[in-house]
Design a protein around this motif. Structure first.
Motif, PDB file in Angstrom:
ATOM      1  N   UNK A  85       0.853  -1.189   0.000  1.00 35.53           N
ATOM      2  CA  UNK A  85       0.000   0.000   0.000  1.00 35.53           C
ATOM      3  C   UNK A  85       0.886   1.236   0.000  1.00 35.53           C
ATOM      4  N   UNK A  86       0.567   2.188  -0.862  1.00 32.61           N
ATOM      5  CA  UNK A  86       1.451   3.329  -1.098  1.00 32.61           C
ATOM      6  C   UNK A  86       0.769   4.636  -0.690  1.00 32.61           C
ATOM      7  N   UNK A  87       0.839   4.977   0.589  1.00 31.64           N
ATOM      8  CA  UNK A  87       0.330   6.266   1.034  1.00 31.64           C
ATOM      9  C   UNK A  87      -1.179   6.409   0.953  1.00 31.64           C
ATOM     10  N   UNK A  88      -1.896   5.463   1.549  1.00 34.86           N
ATOM     11  CA  UNK A  88      -3.359   5.455   1.498  1.00 34.86           C
ATOM     12  C   UNK A  88      -3.951   6.498   2.447  1.00 34.86           C
ATOM     13  N   UNK A  89      -4.912   7.288   1.941  1.00 35.90           N
ATOM     14  CA  UNK A  89      -5.664   8.240   2.753  1.00 35.90           C
ATOM     15  C   UNK A  89      -7.155   7.960   2.550  1.00 35.90           C
ATOM     16  N   UNK A  90      -7.846   7.710   3.662  1.00 38.08           N
ATOM     17  CA  UNK A  90      -9.253   7.304   3.555  1.00 38.08           C
ATOM     18  C   UNK A  90      -9.954   7.581   4.879  1.00 38.08           C
ATOM     19  N   UNK A  91     -11.204   8.021   4.813  1.00 36.34           N
ATOM     20  CA  UNK A  91     -12.003   8.186   6.027  1.00 36.34           C
ATOM     21  C   UNK A  91     -13.379   7.575   5.799  1.00 36.34           C
ATOM     22  N   UNK A  92     -13.969   7.076   6.891  1.00 44.14           N
ATOM     23  CA  UNK A  92     -15.311   6.486   6.858  1.00 44.14           C
ATOM     24  C   UNK A  92     -16.162   7.209   7.874  1.00 44.14           C
ATOM     25  N   UNK A  93     -17.292   7.733   7.432  1.00 39.92           N
ATOM     26  CA  UNK A  93     -18.154   8.521   8.292  1.00 39.92           C
ATOM     27  C   UNK A  93     -19.065   7.638   9.146  1.00 39.92           C
ATOM     28  N   UNK A  94     -19.656   8.247  10.136  1.00 41.04           N
ATOM     29  CA  UNK A  94     -20.636   7.561  10.969  1.00 41.04           C
ATOM     30  C   UNK A  94     -21.863   7.204  10.131  1.00 41.04           C
ATOM     31  N   UNK A  95     -22.304   5.953  10.245  1.00 41.92           N
ATOM     32  CA  UNK A  95     -23.491   5.511   9.538  1.00 41.92           C
ATOM     33  C   UNK A  95     -23.306   5.322   8.044  1.00 41.92           C
ATOM     34  N   UNK A  96     -22.065   5.270   7.581  1.00 43.98           N
ATOM     35  CA  UNK A  96     -21.776   5.165   6.153  1.00 43.98           C
ATOM     36  C   UNK A  96     -21.394   3.737   5.778  1.00 43.98           C
ATOM     37  N   UNK A  97     -21.773   3.332   4.571  1.00 41.91           N
ATOM     38  CA  UNK A  97     -21.264   2.088   4.001  1.00 41.91           C
ATOM     39  C   UNK A  97     -20.186   2.459   2.994  1.00 41.91           C
ATOM     40  N   UNK A  98     -18.960   2.104   3.322  1.00 45.39           N
ATOM     41  CA  UNK A  98     -17.825   2.323   2.438  1.00 45.39           C
ATOM     42  C   UNK A  98     -17.458   0.991   1.786  1.00 45.39           C
ATOM     43  N   UNK A  99     -17.490   0.950   0.481  1.00 49.51           N
ATOM     44  CA  UNK A  99     -17.098  -0.249  -0.252  1.00 49.51           C
ATOM     45  C   UNK A  99     -15.674  -0.069  -0.770  1.00 49.51           C
ATOM     46  N   UNK A 100     -14.830  -1.037  -0.502  1.00 52.11           N
ATOM     47  CA  UNK A 100     -13.464  -1.050  -1.025  1.00 52.11           C
ATOM     48  C   UNK A 100     -13.417  -2.084  -2.137  1.00 52.11           C
ATOM     49  N   UNK A 101     -13.102  -1.642  -3.329  1.00 51.65           N
ATOM     50  CA  UNK A 101     -13.080  -2.569  -4.461  1.00 51.65           C
ATOM     51  C   UNK A 101     -11.848  -2.335  -5.320  1.00 51.65           C
ATOM     52  N   UNK A 102     -11.555  -3.332  -6.119  1.00 56.67           N
ATOM     53  CA  UNK A 102     -10.394  -3.281  -6.996  1.00 56.67           C
ATOM     54  C   UNK A 102     -10.152  -4.662  -7.554  1.00 56.67           C
ATOM     55  N   UNK A 103      -9.271  -4.753  -8.509  1.00 59.18           N
ATOM     56  CA  UNK A 103      -8.955  -6.038  -9.108  1.00 59.18           C
ATOM     57  C   UNK A 103      -8.105  -6.903  -8.196  1.00 59.18           C
ATOM     58  N   UNK A 104      -7.821  -8.109  -8.646  1.00 55.11           N
ATOM     59  CA  UNK A 104      -6.971  -9.014  -7.894  1.00 55.11           C
ATOM     60  C   UNK A 104      -5.585  -8.400  -7.721  1.00 55.11           C
ATOM     61  N   UNK A 105      -5.070  -8.428  -6.483  1.00 56.83           N
ATOM     62  CA  UNK A 105      -3.757  -7.863  -6.223  1.00 56.83           C
ATOM     63  C   UNK A 105      -3.751  -6.359  -6.055  1.00 56.83           C
ATOM     64  N   UNK A 106      -4.927  -5.749  -5.916  1.00 54.87           N
ATOM     65  CA  UNK A 106      -4.998  -4.287  -5.794  1.00 54.87           C
ATOM     66  C   UNK A 106      -4.661  -3.796  -4.395  1.00 54.87           C
ATOM     67  N   UNK A 107      -4.721  -4.699  -3.391  1.00 56.32           N
ATOM     68  CA  UNK A 107      -4.412  -4.300  -2.015  1.00 56.32           C
ATOM     69  C   UNK A 107      -5.621  -4.263  -1.099  1.00 56.32           C
ATOM     70  N   UNK A 108      -6.763  -4.769  -1.576  1.00 52.01           N
ATOM     71  CA  UNK A 108      -7.994  -4.734  -0.777  1.00 52.01           C
ATOM     72  C   UNK A 108      -7.830  -5.495   0.541  1.00 52.01           C
ATOM     73  N   UNK A 109      -7.355  -6.724   0.466  1.00 51.85           N
ATOM     74  CA  UNK A 109      -7.217  -7.548   1.674  1.00 51.85           C
ATOM     75  C   UNK A 109      -6.148  -6.989   2.606  1.00 51.85           C
ATOM     76  N   UNK A 110      -5.088  -6.453   2.042  1.00 55.94           N
ATOM     77  CA  UNK A 110      -4.041  -5.844   2.863  1.00 55.94           C
ATOM     78  C   UNK A 110      -4.581  -4.652   3.633  1.00 55.94           C
ATOM     79  N   UNK A 111      -5.374  -3.815   2.968  1.00 52.57           N
ATOM     80  CA  UNK A 111      -5.973  -2.666   3.641  1.00 52.57           C
ATOM     81  C   UNK A 111      -6.929  -3.126   4.735  1.00 52.57           C
ATOM     82  N   UNK A 112      -7.726  -4.143   4.460  1.00 53.74           N
ATOM     83  CA  UNK A 112      -8.644  -4.665   5.473  1.00 53.74           C
ATOM     84  C   UNK A 112      -7.878  -5.187   6.678  1.00 53.74           C
ATOM     85  N   UNK A 113      -6.814  -5.955   6.443  1.00 53.91           N
ATOM     86  CA  UNK A 113      -6.013  -6.488   7.551  1.00 53.91           C
ATOM     87  C   UNK A 113      -5.405  -5.367   8.388  1.00 53.91           C
ATOM     88  N   UNK A 114      -4.996  -4.296   7.730  1.00 52.20           N
ATOM     89  CA  UNK A 114      -4.442  -3.153   8.465  1.00 52.20           C
ATOM     90  C   UNK A 114      -5.526  -2.484   9.314  1.00 52.20           C
TER      91      UNK A 114
END
Length: 284
Positions: A41-70
């Motif tokens: 992951x290269x300098x990720x900036x992200x915020x999730x608001x109260x009561x919000x559904x944030x979907x993280x998507x991308x292709x295989x190897x995009x870093x989705x699971x790594x971001x979730x684990x973090x």
């Protein structure tokens, strides 16, 4: 229940001024992670608001699971900060981190149900581990959550006796049994037929509306993402391409985003001669 069209997207988080002004439930700043010497992951900036559904998507190897684990505190960042409910994951003690995790629920991709426990026992497990409630109270609380996810009457079934959709529902019931403020869902509709997948999407929307929790969903299912998201974070090779509403993502002029949405590989959008040169390593 029939499959619901993408155009029937339902969203409430960005429209509420109080939720917009409230401190973010999740705040990620300049996040960099490595597996060994490889930067993921290269300098990720992200915020999730109260009561919000944030979907993280991308292709295989995009870093989705790594971001979730973090975000779950399972992977320590190389640098940057992750704040959940105002607390810095890297700055708090182990005791504080354990208490924080009690305010989070996680529905794992495969359900992660214990095969030796029946459905009710699986859902009760967080209560047994983290509370001093008597068993009867725990059973009542677990049954209430089973009712929320439409699993009433299946308390005594073993995981091996459940369908794929029932496993997903049981995993969600266990994830919300302690009324978390943040819910993480890893590929909640993966591997399900369209009708069951649509029902899981509806369940996630209903959980957000009924319980007011913030929900982070990692998925590669485009129809599901468009249906449930208040905002979508699109990852590509460890970088965020965009964070925006469903319409903003669908109408993005970014070529990589459109390739993802239209399921086009890089080879399909290259000039054939250029593609052959890349394959063979030849230069003009």
């Amino acid at each position: 229940m029939s499959t619901i069209a993408i155009s029937e997207h339902r969203s409430n988080a960005p429209a509420d001024p109080e939720l917009m002004a409230a401190p973010p439930m999740i705040e990620v700043r300049d996040l960099i992670t490595h597996y060994g010497t490889r930067e993921i992951l290269h300098g990720i900036n992200l915020s999730v608001r109260q009561g919000e559904i944030m979907v993280i998507m991308g292709g295989s190897g995009s870093g989705k699971s790594t971001l979730l684990n973090a975000l779950l505190g399972l992977l320590r960042p190389t640098s940057g900060t992750i704040r959940l409910l105002g607390q810095d994951l890297n700055a708090i003690s182990d005791v504080e981190r354990t208490k924080l995790r009690q305010k989070m629920g996680v529905a794992f991709q495969g359900g992660a149900l214990f095969s030796s426990l029946n459905v009710l026992e699986n859902i009760m497990l967080p209560l047994r581990e983290h509370t001093k409630l008597d068993r009867n109270t725990m059973r009542i609380m677990a049954r209430m959550k089973m009712q929320v996810v439409s699993l009433s009457g299946f308390e005594n079934l073993m995981p091996a006796e459940l369908s794929g959709g029932m496993i997903k529902r049981a995993a969600l019931a266990r994830a919300i049994v302690m009324d978390p403020r943040i819910l993480f869902c890893d590929e909640p509709s993966a591997g399900l037929d369209p009708v069951v997948s649509s029902a899981i999407d509806e369940l996630i929307l209903n959980l957000r509306d009924a319980m007011g929790m913030s929900i982070v969903v990692v998925t590669h299912e485009l129809e599901s993402a468009f249906k449930i998201a208040d905002r979508i974070c699109v990852l590509d090779k460890g970088h965020i391409l965009t964070v925006g509403t469903v319409e903003e993502v669908r109408n993005s002029a970014n070529e990589r985003i459109q390739n993802l949405l239209n399921r086009r590989t890089e080879a399909e959008v290259l000039d054939p001669d250029e593609y052959l040169r890349r394959l063979t390593g030849m230069q003009q």
